[in-house]
Design a protein around this motif. Structure first.
Motif, PDB file in Angstrom:
ATOM      1  N   ASP A  62     -23.373 -33.884 -31.488  1.00  0.00           N
ATOM      2  CA  ASP A  62     -24.309 -34.980 -31.621  1.00  0.00           C
ATOM      3  C   ASP A  62     -23.551 -36.189 -32.139  1.00  0.00           C
ATOM      4  O   ASP A  62     -23.075 -36.209 -33.269  1.00  0.00           O
ATOM      5  CB  ASP A  62     -25.422 -34.583 -32.595  1.00  0.00           C
ATOM      6  N   TYR A 316     -29.515 -31.809 -39.645  1.00  0.00           N
ATOM      7  CA  TYR A 316     -29.157 -31.524 -38.247  1.00  0.00           C
ATOM      8  C   TYR A 316     -29.442 -30.060 -37.911  1.00  0.00           C
ATOM      9  O   TYR A 316     -30.037 -29.746 -36.873  1.00  0.00           O
ATOM     10  CB  TYR A 316     -27.686 -31.845 -38.017  1.00  0.00           C
ATOM     11  N   GLU A 319     -33.278 -29.313 -37.866  1.00  0.00           N
ATOM     12  CA  GLU A 319     -34.002 -29.969 -36.779  1.00  0.00           C
ATOM     13  C   GLU A 319     -33.632 -29.400 -35.402  1.00  0.00           C
ATOM     14  O   GLU A 319     -34.483 -29.295 -34.518  1.00  0.00           O
ATOM     15  CB  GLU A 319     -33.715 -31.469 -36.790  1.00  0.00           C
ATOM     16  N   GLN A 320     -32.377 -29.040 -35.226  1.00  0.00           N
ATOM     17  CA  GLN A 320     -31.883 -28.693 -33.898  1.00  0.00           C
ATOM     18  C   GLN A 320     -31.963 -27.205 -33.562  1.00  0.00           C
ATOM     19  O   GLN A 320     -32.026 -26.842 -32.382  1.00  0.00           O
ATOM     20  CB  GLN A 320     -30.421 -29.148 -33.757  1.00  0.00           C
ATOM     21  N   TYR A 321     -31.958 -26.321 -34.566  1.00  0.00           N
ATOM     22  CA  TYR A 321     -31.777 -24.902 -34.282  1.00  0.00           C
ATOM     23  C   TYR A 321     -32.970 -24.062 -34.714  1.00  0.00           C
ATOM     24  O   TYR A 321     -33.498 -24.209 -35.815  1.00  0.00           O
ATOM     25  CB  TYR A 321     -30.498 -24.380 -34.966  1.00  0.00           C
ATOM     26  N   ARG A 322     -33.388 -23.186 -33.796  1.00  0.00           N
ATOM     27  CA  ARG A 322     -34.460 -22.236 -34.029  1.00  0.00           C
ATOM     28  C   ARG A 322     -34.041 -20.875 -33.478  1.00  0.00           C
ATOM     29  O   ARG A 322     -33.283 -20.785 -32.514  1.00  0.00           O
ATOM     30  CB  ARG A 322     -35.754 -22.679 -33.326  1.00  0.00           C
ATOM     31  N   SER A 371     -30.109 -24.110 -30.017  1.00  0.00           N
ATOM     32  CA  SER A 371     -30.660 -25.447 -29.813  1.00  0.00           C
ATOM     33  C   SER A 371     -31.014 -25.601 -28.346  1.00  0.00           C
ATOM     34  O   SER A 371     -30.727 -24.723 -27.521  1.00  0.00           O
ATOM     35  CB  SER A 371     -29.639 -26.513 -30.224  1.00  0.00           C
ATOM     36  N   ASP A 372     -31.602 -26.724 -27.999  1.00  0.00           N
ATOM     37  CA  ASP A 372     -31.970 -26.972 -26.604  1.00  0.00           C
ATOM     38  C   ASP A 372     -30.744 -27.110 -25.709  1.00  0.00           C
ATOM     39  O   ASP A 372     -30.836 -26.963 -24.493  1.00  0.00           O
ATOM     40  CB  ASP A 372     -32.832 -28.235 -26.503  1.00  0.00           C
ATOM     41  N   ARG A 373     -29.592 -27.386 -26.301  1.00  0.00           N
ATOM     42  CA  ARG A 373     -28.370 -27.562 -25.508  1.00  0.00           C
ATOM     43  C   ARG A 373     -27.704 -26.240 -25.159  1.00  0.00           C
ATOM     44  O   ARG A 373     -26.888 -26.185 -24.244  1.00  0.00           O
ATOM     45  CB  ARG A 373     -27.375 -28.424 -26.289  1.00  0.00           C
ATOM     46  N   ASP A 374     -28.024 -25.208 -25.890  1.00  0.00           N
ATOM     47  CA  ASP A 374     -27.359 -23.929 -25.681  1.00  0.00           C
ATOM     48  C   ASP A 374     -27.802 -23.284 -24.370  1.00  0.00           C
ATOM     49  O   ASP A 374     -28.971 -23.382 -23.981  1.00  0.00           O
ATOM     50  CB  ASP A 374     -27.637 -22.981 -26.849  1.00  0.00           C
TER      51      ASP A 374
END
Length: 447
Positions: A62, A316, A319-322, A371-374
């Motif tokens: 990011d 970060y 917010e980014q990881y679930r 994250s959404d990028r993974d």
């Protein structure tokens, strides 16, 4: 007549030159068009794998994060995966963040209730220190609070000598533990993090942000002494005396991050002139545990840079990881077994098949912090045919889970039963039992 000839000749040459110029331009245009087509038809220049890998790494970061630290890591404590890294493999001094290793080793291998004695060497340690005196005795547990809350350098040496026999012996324990955890770019010389170098080898007291974050992850998740470690590092203030009760002490926790957000779990500050300001911390949010390591995060008068970096990386991560379940139930067709005996009919001329399954050890969930990028990819590989004999629970393939191209989990695909080989002896026995000993009506009866 001569004048007319000259005029005609000059006009002819001019016209010819004009026509030639037009033709030349047309030829040049055709040549350029042909060259352009040829270029478009040529295969693209190959891109090196390392260039693609670097592009992928840059895309995964990011760009809005602007960190002061020269080296930084945000890690998923559960898996040890680096979620964000800035020069994560740079080898740098780590100052008093060293003391998380000193503390966890003392808790794992020492007796907190043991009374330990101060050596002459321990009493000579520079500031910051408890000002212990040679010959004084203290409870080991009390010194651990002194170590982690106030970062006292003399307490670190007393602890190291008590648990490891000597500073050198304790350093060997620290380095072995680092290797056990999987930190191979870390080298400990002192138990307090003071800058040091081994003269004969030139190796320095140093680590990487990746290794330091991994050590903290071990302290707060995997160590058998994690609860004791968290209790000490989360304590705001602590009072104690020496073993004889002659001297009294009070320690305040200097980990300001504990009061900056409710998710703060643990941490340790550090500073030397060589290392600059350093910090290693952990936070917990909605079942997720993150660790953060910051090395060379400013020099005086910039002691607050580390808190800015820590809050950025913490936000970060949250917010980014679930957590996401990436498990996929897989079913497979039975696999043909060449030269095998069909278990159902027992006839030598029937084709044999063996059922197979995924040996997932009873797991029905595979959660990863994403994250959404993974990108998750599941690949299956199984044998098309097998050769008899086949044993039950024999591995004949795999189901592999890849996270951003890296293998993160693999399950074997196994047979569920055995299949015997179709031998000449079996065929002869079958023919004898079927036709020689069968009643005539059985032989003549339609199948």
């Amino acid at each position: 007549m001569r004048i007319f000839h000259q005029y005609f000749q000059s006009d002819f040459h001019g016209a010819f030159a004009a026509v030639t110029a037009v033709r030349t331009k047309r030829i040049q245009a055709l040549l350029m068009a042909g060259l352009l087509c040829a270029c478009l038809m040529l295969p693209a220049a190959p891109v090196r794998a390392e260039e693609l890998e670097q592009d992928a790494k840059e895309d995964s970061l990011d760009e809005t994060l602007q960190l002061y630290a020269q080296s930084a890591v945000l890690m998923d404590a559960d898996s040890g995966r680096v979620l964000y890294g800035k020069n994560p493999e740079d080898i740098l001094p780590m100052a008093s963040t060293t003391k998380i290793m000193t503390c966890i080793l003392a808790l794992e291998y020492g007796n907190p209730e043991e009374i330990v004695e101060v050596s002459a060497y321990a009493a000579t340690m520079p500031k910051v220190k408890l000002y212990v005196r040679q010959g004084e005795k203290y409870r080991l547990k009390d010194l651990l609070y002194s170590l982690m809350l106030e970062s006292h350098n003399d307490s670190a040496v007393v602890i190291a000598e008590a648990v490891g026999g000597s500073v050198e012996g304790f350093a060997a324990m620290m380095n072995q533990k680092a290797r056990d955890i999987g930190c191979f770019d870390t080298y400990f010389i002192t138990p307090n993090g003071l800058d040091a170098v081994v003269n004969d080898s030139g190796r320095t007291h140093s680590t990487t942000a990746r290794d330091l974050a991994k050590i903290m992850a071990y302290c707060v998740t995997d160590s058998a002494a994690r609860e004791e470690f968290l209790e000490i590092t989360r304590t705001a203030g602590y009072d104690f005396t020496d073993a004889e009760g002659k001297r009294s002490f009070h320690c305040n926790n200097h980990n300001a991050f504990l009061g900056m957000m409710p998710e703060a779990l643990s941490g340790k500050t550090g500073f030397t002139n060589n290392a600059g300001y350093c910090y290693v911390g952990a936070l917990e949010s909605e079942g997720r545990i993150f660790t953060v390591a910051l090395l060379a995060c400013g020099w005086p008068n910039n002691r607050n840079y580390k808190w800015s970096d820590m809050k950025q990386l913490a936000a970060y991560g949250m917010e980014q990881y679930r957590y996401r379940d990436i498990y996929e139930a897989k079913k497979f067709e039975a696999i043909r077994v060449e030269n095998g005996i069909d278990r159902t009919s027992g006839k030598p001329y029937e084709e044999a098949y063996v059922p197979v399954r995924v040996d997932d050890r009873g797991e029905t969930e595979l959660s990863y912090l994403l994250s959404d990028r993974d990108k998750i990819e599941v690949k299956t590989q199984t044998a098309r045919t097998l050769q008899a004999p086949v044993e039950a629970d024999a591995q004949i393939g795999t189901v592999s889970y890849y996270l951003n191209g890296d293998l993160v989990r693999q399950y074997p695909v196994v047979t569920t039963q055995d299949v015997e080989a179709r031998t000449y002896g079996f065929i002869c026995t079958y023919l004898i039992q079927t036709y020689l000993f069968a009643r005539p009506v059985d032989i003549l009866a339609p199948s």
